[in-house]
Motif scaffolding. Structure first.
Motif, mmCIF file in Angstrom:
data_model
loop_
_atom_site.group_PDB
_atom_site.id
_atom_site.type_symbol
_atom_site.label_atom_id
_atom_site.label_comp_id
_atom_site.label_asym_id
_atom_site.label_seq_id
_atom_site.Cartn_x
_atom_site.Cartn_y
_atom_site.Cartn_z
ATOM 1 N N MET A 281 0.961 -1.191 0.052
ATOM 2 C CA MET A 281 -0.211 0.040 0.035
ATOM 3 C C MET A 281 0.898 1.370 -0.161
ATOM 4 S SD MET A 281 -3.052 0.733 -0.064
ATOM 5 C CE MET A 281 -4.538 0.088 0.679
ATOM 6 N N CYS A 282 1.997 1.136 0.173
ATOM 7 C CA CYS A 282 3.181 2.150 0.159
ATOM 8 C C CYS A 282 3.091 3.085 -1.271
ATOM 9 C CB CYS A 282 4.365 1.865 0.617
ATOM 10 S SG CYS A 282 5.723 3.130 0.613
ATOM 11 N N ILE A 283 3.121 4.280 -1.062
ATOM 12 C CA ILE A 283 3.000 5.162 -2.324
ATOM 13 C C ILE A 283 4.656 5.747 -2.429
ATOM 14 C CG2 ILE A 283 0.750 5.237 -2.985
ATOM 15 C CD1 ILE A 283 1.116 7.991 -1.765
ATOM 16 N N CYS A 323 1.395 9.406 7.398
ATOM 17 C CA CYS A 323 1.382 8.308 6.335
ATOM 18 C C CYS A 323 0.047 8.583 5.624
ATOM 19 C CB CYS A 323 1.594 6.748 6.787
ATOM 20 S SG CYS A 323 1.383 5.815 5.343
ATOM 21 N N PRO A 324 -0.222 9.136 4.312
ATOM 22 C CA PRO A 324 -1.451 9.464 3.682
ATOM 23 C C PRO A 324 -2.290 7.990 3.582
ATOM 24 C CG PRO A 324 0.294 9.681 2.195
ATOM 25 C CD PRO A 324 0.877 9.384 3.511
ATOM 26 N N ARG A 325 -1.443 6.953 3.630
ATOM 27 C CA ARG A 325 -2.212 5.866 3.080
ATOM 28 C C ARG A 325 -2.203 4.847 4.290
ATOM 29 N NH1 ARG A 325 -3.380 5.677 -2.392
ATOM 30 N NH2 ARG A 325 -2.801 7.736 -3.300
ATOM 31 N N GLY A 326 -2.217 5.073 5.496
ATOM 32 C CA GLY A 326 -2.275 4.409 6.743
ATOM 33 C C GLY A 326 -1.574 3.173 6.666
ATOM 34 N N VAL A 327 -0.207 3.273 6.106
ATOM 35 C CA VAL A 327 0.598 1.794 6.068
ATOM 36 C C VAL A 327 1.117 1.400 7.413
ATOM 37 C CG1 VAL A 327 2.448 1.100 4.772
ATOM 38 C CG2 VAL A 327 0.885 2.377 3.604
ATOM 39 N N LEU A 328 1.714 2.298 8.037
ATOM 40 C CA LEU A 328 2.463 2.171 9.410
ATOM 41 C C LEU A 328 1.717 2.151 10.549
ATOM 42 C CD1 LEU A 328 5.262 4.563 8.050
ATOM 43 C CD2 LEU A 328 5.393 2.048 7.702
#
Lengths: 343, 399
Positions: A281-283, A323-328
């Motif tokens: 999911m990381c960009i 993190c804008p994608r809530g990855v961490l």
């Protein structure tokens, strides 16, 4: 917008950033090596420059802490953590020592432990204190600190309790992104922090040896003086805090603090605390790395789907926040096991 | 083997590194006029907002190309002769290749009402970022047309710079391609709460100005004076340059390839946003990365069939996070979470959960896609939703 430009300048090593850094270093030099601040303290009815420093430090942590809570108010981890940091500073690092002092008792800082508070494990000092303090110091430094480090990660101390970390995570917040993310800085860190740890362990051993043999060589006295000067005053004060606007907020914690080194080892050895990376999911945007105050290139792990534990990670949780994608996600092992087993 | 890659976006660079890992002797050349270094396009908005500097956009240290022995030619590819296996560059040089990978990505779609005026921007490339940064100080009002993810990012940047923004969205609810009307309403309210003049059912008819744009007229006939117009009506495969080359590959919407990323030309592959793999275009960062990995196998001569996994995506509308998995449209169960800007929606077919759309809280898409693959019943997953939550510690949201 003039305000935006000024803020950018102050927080990106512009001219104002350099001026603030110079003022801070000047302040620390005046504090540690002169008596210039004593009359200032007395003007405010304080008995010494150290009381003035305590007041300023606490005000900085509280005002910075309020700003941080407003900024990250939607994130419960940040709210809880910052509240604890402020509470510890107000109660354990300020009020209790001041009260003890008012009662003509030695001012104990119960939130600081060896090897950060180096003197507390100096037998000449330690064993002249009342027994509850002796028990507290020995139990905390030798058992509780490493145990909690193994169970919860070094974060329980470095970003929840410690005053150095407390200042970094409150007043220092606008400069956190200035930490050096290069692999060269990581190499330097590994050498420097374990060197300071080695030196402090050696010195403590020498002090114990001198105490047992009841003979203190002049070299040991000199060693002690130099350690206090270089590590205690210059590195933790002038460099560690004075250089916030140039090197970021955790220069001391990352490169020099012997306690952080010790806790980092227990964090790695404990194999519980880690930053979990949500798969694919990381960009690669890099906000995590940019805002890591310890200079960890978090993105390098996130973009290759690798959950990780780094010895230096203080678990401040800002990588996860930005993190804008809530990855961490910061986790302790037990939770990971639960999730993996599918519950 | 000399591998030439056109484009140093995520598909191209991922492919280059995967080929290098398998073949230490390959000669690898990357052609890109856009930038000297691989950078994260998804982070353009953070550079515009000044929360990152340009260099922070680079996912790897600059020594990467040297260590991986990748040669970058900062130039634009202009002609392709597949018979002679030659690629001609704008600077005049000609590159001979054994294998060629076309990974030129997407470009912002052009609108029929557009005129070539200063002040008309897109938000896809580094050059777009340059233009936005240059134009922002002289902008008293901006109009952004198109309510997709890039549109809302551009709006957020402009709001950050305190530029008043009118945000024109053609559809009657916000982003109906992925959001239900209720979710669209939630997002629209959030965007409006940031001070944005968001208008649904609204489109630009024409544009005014000489040299620099001075305003737009909507289809409803309203004139909006502005100095900056953001055109964010979606992206399309960046194939325009291939139409004029000596030997163009088969093109449809993108470069047509089979499941092994082979184009109609011998030794020429395509991957990432520009590739139309068996009729399907996946204009997403994660997909381009996945395709970059996969195309490397094909380039290396291994047999492979690309099969994309269940769809998932995530986004952030100002402060509102969103995760989806599987299908996003169709009948489902929607629930607004009490006391916060958040909702969950499970899309169902015949009682089976086929998709999730989660707004305002964090979710582990891997758990959601697994439920879809396992064809779990919607009643079951509704009861087990908390297993897929991914909120921060102390921050677990009550469902």
């Amino acid at each position: 917008m003039i305000r935006d430009r000024l803020y950018h300048d102050l927080t990106n090593r512009g001219i104002t950033g350099w001026i603030v850094a110079a003022l801070l270093v000047w302040f620390y030099i005046a504090l540690y090596f002169t008596e210039n601040l004593t009359p200032v303290a007395q003007t405010f009815g304080l008995s010494s420059k150290w009381d003035l420093y305590g007041v300023l430090y606490t005000v900085a942590v509280v005002t910075g802490g309020i700003a941080v809570i407003r900024k990250y108010g939607h994130n419960r981890y940040q709210v809880v953590r910052t509240s604890v940091v402020m509470f510890v500073q107000i109660v354990f690092a300020f009020s209790i020592p001041m009260m003890l002092k008012a009662l003509h008792q030695p001012e104990y800082y119960l939130s600081y432990f060896w090897p950060l508070k180096f003197d507390y494990m100096n037998p000449e000092y330690l064993f002249n204190q009342p027994w509850p303090f002796v028990v507290y110091t020995l139990a905390a430094s030798l058992v509780i600190v490493p145990l909690l480090g193994a169970l919860l990660g070094k974060r329980w101390y470095c970003s929840w309790v410690c005053g150095c970390g407390g200042l970094a995570n409150t007043m220092g917040e606008p400069w956190r992104h200035l930490s050096d993310k290069s692999s060269a800085a990581w190499k330097f860190e590994k050498v420097s922090i374990y060197s300071v740890l080695g030196v402090s362990l050696l010195l403590t051993s020498l002090l114990f040896y001198s105490w047992f043999t009841k003979s203190k060589a002049p070299e040991v006295v000199q060693f002690q003086t130099w350690y206090g000067l270089i590590v205690g005053s210059i590195l933790s004060g002038a460099v560690g805090t004075g250089l916030y606007p140039l090197g970021g907020t955790r220069v001391w914690c990352r490169f020099f603090c012997p306690m952080a080194a010790l806790l980092g080892i227990t964090q790695k050895a404990g194999k519980r605390f880690h930053i979990r990376v949500k798969e694919d999911m990381c960009i690669s945007c890099g906000l995590c790395s940019k805002y890591c105050e310890m200079g960890i290139d978090v993105r390098a792990y996130a973009q290759r789907n690798e959950s990780f534990t780094r010895a230096s990670c203080v678990g401040c949780g800002i990588c996860s926040e930005v993190c804008p994608r809530g990855v961490l996600r910061l986790e302790n092992q037990s939770e990971l096991v639960q999730i993996r087993s599918g519950r | 083997m000399h591998l030439v890659i056109v484009g140093n976006g995520v598909a191209g660079v991922t492919a280059a590194m995967a080929v290098r890992a398998a073949d230490p002797r390959a000669e690898i050349t990357i052609v890109s006029g856009e930038s000297e270094f691989f950078f994260s396009r998804t982070a353009l908005m953070y550079a515009f907002m000044d929360v990152m500097q340009r260099r922070d956009l680079e996912p790897y240290e600059r020594k990467l190309f040297r260590e991986q022995r990748l040669t970058l030619r900062q130039d634009w590819a202009v002609d392709l002769d597949a018979g002679a296996r030659e690629l001609r560059l704008a600077g005049g040089a000609t590159l001979r290749y054994d294998k060629l990978l076309l990974a030129t990505g997407s470009r912002g779609r052009r609108a029929p009402w557009e005129r070539p005026l200063d002040g008309v921007v897109r938000f896809v490339s580094l050059q777009d970022l340059d233009a936005c940064e240059r134009l922002t100080p002289g902008t008293r009002r901006a109009v952004v047309a198109g309510g997709g993810l890039i549109g809302v990012e551009l709006v957020e940047c402009l709001v950050h710079h305190r530029v008043p923004v009118t945000f024109l969205v053609r559809e009657p609810s916000y982003w109906p391609a992925a959001l239900s009307p209720e979710e669209g309403e939630l997002v629209a309210a959030h965007i409006r709460a940031q001070g944005v003049d968001l208008r649904l059912n609204s489109e630009i008819e024409s544009m005014q100005g000489e040299g620099r744009v001075t305003g737009v007229t909507t289809k409803a006939g309203e004139q909006i004076p502005c100095e900056l117009v953001g055109v964010t009506i979606g992206v399309e495969p960046n194939v325009e340059w291939l139409r004029a080359v000596k030997t163009p590959p088969a093109l449809n919407r993108g470069i047509v390839t089979d499941a092994a990323f082979r184009t109609s030309l011998p030794g020429v592959f395509a991957a990432g946003d520009v590739a139309e793999v068996e009729g399907r275009i996946e204009p997403l960062w994660y997909a381009a990365k996945r395709q970059g990995q996969a195309v490397a196998q094909s380039i290396l001569g291994q047999s492979m069939q690309y099969a994309p996994p269940a769809y998932y995506n995530s986004a952030k509308f100002f402060h509102l996070e969103w995760t989806c998995a599987g299908e996003t449209q169709g009948p489902g169960r929607f629930r607004k979470l009490p006391g916060r800007e958040a909702s969950v929606r499970v899309i169902e077919r015949d009682g089976i959960a086929v998709g999730f759309s989660m707004l305002g809280t964090r979710w582990n898409h891997r758990v959601l896609t697994r439920w879809i693959e396992e064809r779990r019943r919607v009643d079951e997953v509704m009861g087990r939703l908390s297993e897929a939550q991914y909120d921060v510690e102390f921050g677990r949201v009550a469902l």
